[in-house]
Design an enzyme around this catalytic site. Sequence first.
Site, PDB file in Angstrom:
ATOM      1  N   CYS A   1       8.273   0.587  16.333  1.00  0.00           N
ATOM      2  CA  CYS A   1       8.485  -0.837  16.888  1.00  0.00           C
ATOM      3  C   CYS A   1       7.341  -1.458  17.670  1.00  0.00           C
ATOM      4  CB  CYS A   1       9.885  -0.740  17.937  1.00  0.00           C
ATOM      5  SG  CYS A   1      10.179  -2.588  18.595  1.00  0.00           S
TER       6      CYS A   1
ATOM      7  N   CYS B   1       9.018  -1.685  21.552  1.00  0.00           N
ATOM      8  CA  CYS B   1       9.280  -0.556  22.339  1.00  0.00           C
ATOM      9  C   CYS B   1       8.850   0.704  21.952  1.00  0.00           C
ATOM     10  CB  CYS B   1      10.802  -0.744  22.395  1.00  0.00           C
ATOM     11  SG  CYS B   1      11.611   0.112  20.898  1.00  0.00           S
TER      12      CYS B   1
ATOM     13  N   CYS C   1      13.587  -3.521  14.867  1.00  0.00           N
ATOM     14  CA  CYS C   1      13.844  -2.196  15.498  1.00  0.00           C
ATOM     15  C   CYS C   1      15.252  -2.157  15.858  1.00  0.00           C
ATOM     16  CB  CYS C   1      13.082  -2.131  16.909  1.00  0.00           C
ATOM     17  SG  CYS C   1      13.688  -0.739  18.192  1.00  0.00           S
TER      18      CYS C   1
ATOM     19  N   ARG D   1       0.936  -1.135  -0.104  1.00  0.00           N
ATOM     20  CA  ARG D   1       0.150   0.095  -0.140  1.00  0.00           C
ATOM     21  C   ARG D   1       0.831   1.150  -0.124  1.00  0.00           C
ATOM     22  NH1 ARG D   1      -4.103  -0.730   4.982  1.00  0.00           N
ATOM     23  NH2 ARG D   1      -4.744   1.286   4.462  1.00  0.00           N
TER      24      ARG D   1
ATOM     25  N   HIS E   1      -6.455   7.863  12.301  1.00  0.00           N
ATOM     26  CA  HIS E   1      -6.057   6.343  12.327  1.00  0.00           C
ATOM     27  C   HIS E   1      -4.637   6.387  11.826  1.00  0.00           C
ATOM     28  CE1 HIS E   1     -10.567   5.577  11.566  1.00  0.00           C
ATOM     29  NE2 HIS E   1     -10.309   5.680  12.633  1.00  0.00           N
TER      30      HIS E   1
END
Length: 248
Positions: free
Chosen positions: A131, A134, A156, A74, A123
């Site tokens: 992440c 975290c 991450c 997308r 949204h």
Amino acid sequence: MMTESPEIQQVRTLLEQAQRVVVFTGAGVSAESGVPTFRDALTGLWARYDAMQLATPEAFLRDPELVWGWYEWRRKLLLEVKPNPAHRAIARMQAQVPQLTLITQNVDDLHEQAGSQPVIHLHGSLFAARCFECARPCELADPPAAEGGRCPPPSCSHCGGRVRPGVVWFGEPLPEQALATAFAAAQDCDLLLAVGTSGVVQPAAQLPGLALAAGATVVHVNPDAMSGRHPNEVCLKGQAGQLLPLLV
Ligand code: BV8
């Protein structure tokens, strides 16, 4: 020039007279840019899924490569599309109307590309990854790696956790500040334009009702005839890219 309907003239007058306007957009405002709406059937690898099944933390945990591949596909599509006349008309409105609050359910950046600022994203955004463990923001690779298939999410750099899209999934709370600002604007406006939204997803879908309850006029811009039960509801039936430029 198409002969203007009485509703168009009515809404243009309302827009000229309004002091405080809210523009509330959904996936339909980006449809004419070539971005599938949430109601359009998914294609390719995801054809057998409903967006609702993929846009959840459970789906991501169950199959991170399937869900991350969908979001990257997308995001890649969005790098190839442009704002349409609806986005540009809204940007002109925002420049002309002293107090206009633009609230979107969309996770694309087409309002920003058309020159709208600020844009309240209820949204989240496809361009803000973080992440999963975290919650630290993570840089996204450009161009997206996905070629329309499964794609392992990056790790991450801080904790090694899986990177997730910076969107609000079903079952997750909306960003508190964005929601509070949106609710306050809807309750304080004279006019709310609901553009390209099916009004199904909560709590965003409460905005038009809040505006009506506060005495505002609500204008639905949608090819589908939206419920015009309330005397202060107006329906402009048609495509946003054709109707909105007639208002500014
Ligand atoms: C939450 C990001 C609580 C992801 C999205 C109350 C009752 C029932 C259910 C619930 C409820 N409260 C909460 C729920 C559950 C759920 C929900 O609403 N379910 C629905 C389906 C019943 N809501 C949630 O889970 C929300 N979270 O409430 O959390 C909570 C609180 C505290 C602590 C923990 C939890 C989170 C909802 C956000 C989901 N994420 N997007 C992603 O993008 O992948 S929503 C996603 O769907 C889109 O972003 C979009 O917002 C939405 C689809 O809505 P539309 O934008 O309207 O798009 P749609 O395709 O439906 O319609 C397009 C329209 O355009 C159509 O009307 C069409 O006719 C029109 N159109 C087409 N072409 C054009 C056009 N119009 C104009 N011009 C055109 N050319």
